[in-house]
Design a protein around this motif. Structure first.
Motif, PDB file in Angstrom:
ATOM      1  N   MET A 166       0.831  -1.194   0.000  1.00 19.72           N
ATOM      2  CA  MET A 166       0.000   0.000   0.000  1.00 19.72           C
ATOM      3  C   MET A 166       0.871   1.253   0.000  1.00 19.72           C
ATOM      4  SD  MET A 166      -3.233  -0.916   0.042  1.00 19.72           S
ATOM      5  CE  MET A 166      -4.139   0.441   0.781  1.00 19.72           C
ATOM      6  N   SER A 167       0.435   2.278  -0.710  1.00 18.67           N
ATOM      7  CA  SER A 167       1.153   3.547  -0.768  1.00 18.67           C
ATOM      8  C   SER A 167       0.904   4.367   0.486  1.00 18.67           C
ATOM      9  CB  SER A 167       0.736   4.343  -1.998  1.00 18.67           C
ATOM     10  OG  SER A 167       1.000   3.619  -3.185  1.00 18.67           O
ATOM     11  N   ARG A 168       1.804   5.326   0.725  1.00 15.61           N
ATOM     12  CA  ARG A 168       1.646   6.222   1.867  1.00 15.61           C
ATOM     13  C   ARG A 168       0.549   7.239   1.605  1.00 15.61           C
ATOM     14  NH1 ARG A 168       5.700   6.959   5.442  1.00 15.61           N
ATOM     15  NH2 ARG A 168       5.314   9.213   5.423  1.00 15.61           N
ATOM     16  N   VAL A 174      -2.146   9.036  -4.315  1.00 14.41           N
ATOM     17  CA  VAL A 174      -3.108   8.921  -3.216  1.00 14.41           C
ATOM     18  C   VAL A 174      -3.714  10.277  -2.899  1.00 14.41           C
ATOM     19  CG1 VAL A 174      -3.383   8.318  -0.778  1.00 14.41           C
ATOM     20  CG2 VAL A 174      -1.948   6.902  -2.258  1.00 14.41           C
ATOM     21  N   LYS A 175      -2.901  11.330  -2.899  1.00 13.55           N
ATOM     22  CA  LYS A 175      -3.417  12.682  -2.633  1.00 13.55           C
ATOM     23  C   LYS A 175      -4.443  13.085  -3.681  1.00 13.55           C
ATOM     24  CE  LYS A 175      -0.330  15.782  -1.407  1.00 13.55           C
ATOM     25  NZ  LYS A 175       0.966  16.516  -1.386  1.00 13.55           N
ATOM     26  N   GLN A 180     -10.977  12.970  -4.775  1.00 14.18           N
ATOM     27  CA  GLN A 180     -12.172  12.280  -5.263  1.00 14.18           C
ATOM     28  C   GLN A 180     -12.974  11.690  -4.114  1.00 14.18           C
ATOM     29  OE1 GLN A 180     -11.263   9.428  -8.333  1.00 14.18           O
ATOM     30  NE2 GLN A 180     -10.197  10.923  -9.612  1.00 14.18           N
ATOM     31  N   VAL A 181     -12.296  11.240  -3.054  1.00 18.37           N
ATOM     32  CA  VAL A 181     -13.016  10.753  -1.878  1.00 18.37           C
ATOM     33  C   VAL A 181     -13.885  11.868  -1.319  1.00 18.37           C
ATOM     34  CG1 VAL A 181     -12.789   9.890   0.478  1.00 18.37           C
ATOM     35  CG2 VAL A 181     -11.270   9.026  -1.306  1.00 18.37           C
ATOM     36  N   ALA A 211      -6.375   6.100  -0.144  1.00 18.92           N
ATOM     37  CA  ALA A 211      -6.992   7.426  -0.036  1.00 18.92           C
ATOM     38  C   ALA A 211      -8.184   7.401   0.904  1.00 18.92           C
ATOM     39  CB  ALA A 211      -7.413   7.916  -1.422  1.00 18.92           C
ATOM     40  N   CYS A 212      -9.000   6.366   0.811  1.00 14.93           N
ATOM     41  CA  CYS A 212     -10.167   6.259   1.695  1.00 14.93           C
ATOM     42  C   CYS A 212      -9.735   6.131   3.150  1.00 14.93           C
ATOM     43  CB  CYS A 212     -11.020   5.054   1.299  1.00 14.93           C
ATOM     44  SG  CYS A 212     -11.930   5.263  -0.236  1.00 14.93           S
ATOM     45  N   LEU A 213      -8.720   5.323   3.406  1.00 15.56           N
ATOM     46  CA  LEU A 213      -8.266   5.124   4.776  1.00 15.56           C
ATOM     47  C   LEU A 213      -7.644   6.413   5.319  1.00 15.56           C
ATOM     48  CD1 LEU A 213      -6.789   1.517   4.624  1.00 15.56           C
ATOM     49  CD2 LEU A 213      -9.118   2.279   5.134  1.00 15.56           C
ATOM     50  N   ALA A 214      -6.955   7.168   4.455  1.00 14.44           N
ATOM     51  CA  ALA A 214      -6.393   8.440   4.894  1.00 14.44           C
ATOM     52  C   ALA A 214      -7.493   9.434   5.253  1.00 14.44           C
ATOM     53  CB  ALA A 214      -5.493   9.020   3.805  1.00 14.44           C
TER      54      ALA A 214
END
Length: 315
Positions: A166-168, A174-175, A180-181, A211-214
């Motif tokens: 998974m990416s940071r 992810v940013k 979009q999230v 992205a969702c988890l962030a």
């Protein structure tokens, strides 16, 4: 539709290659590998007592779907939740069947906007839960290169295995997805149910999930599952209709006698029939696996080449 919610898209796949782009291969002795094209991307060995599975993820997995452009995500993301689910299901179905890069093989499949085999399914999708989302996915997500899937404590796995790290949260892609999230236009992540691992594999959407988890938001899901074929569904339907006719005739006799509660029983029986006509179409069947050419020696060679220490511990 069931309970006013769209249940998913059934795919009767006939033109898929006999050996798909991603394939599960097994040997005697509980050994398993997942191959993408010619490359082995995942190795596993089942405990002799079937209490757990030891696994090793390999660094060679390639995304099976092309990236979704922001313009397309905005276009697909409008309307009600059911509208979005239907559009994304058809989009994923088109991509999977056209590319041949995924796990599709001839048979009947279900693309659905939920993951009923997850260990925990209480949380509603796309709902902000600042504490619950992080806790839930810390238990569901398996993101280590090697480890163990427990089948004993929880009576099975029901987890999500990532096919690459998974990416940071601050990764550039992810940013971008985090925007979009927040706008509600994020495409779903795509999971594939592999019954021999009792787990979902994250086929597409690693950065979308990050992205969702962030953002501490439940990710929108789309799961791909092999389900019973049309002939089996017809047999189930025929039995349900015969049983319904017999039960209805009995209840109607009770109604004619004035038996208390008989009218309510007839209503319940009609609802039961409606459920019985839907349920077989969504019934999961074991996912298909191919015998590994070369058997155990070939698996051991692949494991040794990938990770000699891990291979030696799981000889």
């Amino acid at each position: 539709m069931r309970d006013d919610r769209w249940q998913g898209l059934l795919l009767d796949v006939t033109a898929a290659p006999r050996c798909p782009g991603i394939v599960v291969e097994v040997t005697g002795g509980g050994r398993l590998q997942i191959r993408q094209g010619p490359t082995v991307v995942f190795l596993a060995r089942l405990d002799a007592g079937r209490y757990h599975v030891d696994y090793r993820r390999l660094p060679a997995y390639d995304p099976i779907l092309p990236p979704v452009r922001s313009m397309d995500a905005r276009r697909m993301g409008g309307g009600t939740a059911d509208d979005r689910d239907v559009r994304w299901a058809y989009r994923f179905a088109d991509l999977l069947t056209a590319s041949g890069a995924g796990p599709l093989y001839p048979g009947r499949w279900l693309l659905q906007p939920s993951a009923p085999n997850l260990r925990y399914v209480e949380a509603a999708a796309s709902v902000r839960q600042p504490a619950g989302t992080a806790e839930r996915w810390s238990e569901l997500l398996v993101d280590d290169d090697a480890g163990q899937l427990d089948w004993y404590i929880h009576g099975g796995s029901g987890l999500v295995l990532t096919m690459r790290p998974m990416s940071r949260p601050d990764d550039a892609r992810v940013k971008s997805y985090r925007k979009q999230v927040r706008s509600g236009t994020l495409p779903p992540i795509l999971l594939w149910w592999v019954s021999s691992l009792d787990s979902y594999l994250l086929l597409d959407g690693h950065d979308r999930l990050a992205a969702c988890l962030a953002e501490m938001v439940e990710p929108p899901l789309m799961t791909l599952t092999a389900v019973v074929d049309a002939d089996e569904v017809q047999r189930c339907h025929a039995w349900s209709v015969r049983h319904h006719a017999e039960t209805t005739a009995h209840i109607e006799r009770e109604i004619s006698k004035g038996t208390p509660g008989a009218a309510a029983a007839l209503v319940a029986e009609r609802r039961r029939l409606a459920d019985d006509l839907v349920a077989p179409q969504l019934a999961t069947k074991p996912s298909k696996a191919w015998m590994l050419p070369g058997g155990v020696p070939q698996w051991e060679r692949a494991a040794t080449l990938a990770d000699p220490v891990w291979a030696a511990n799981h000889h």
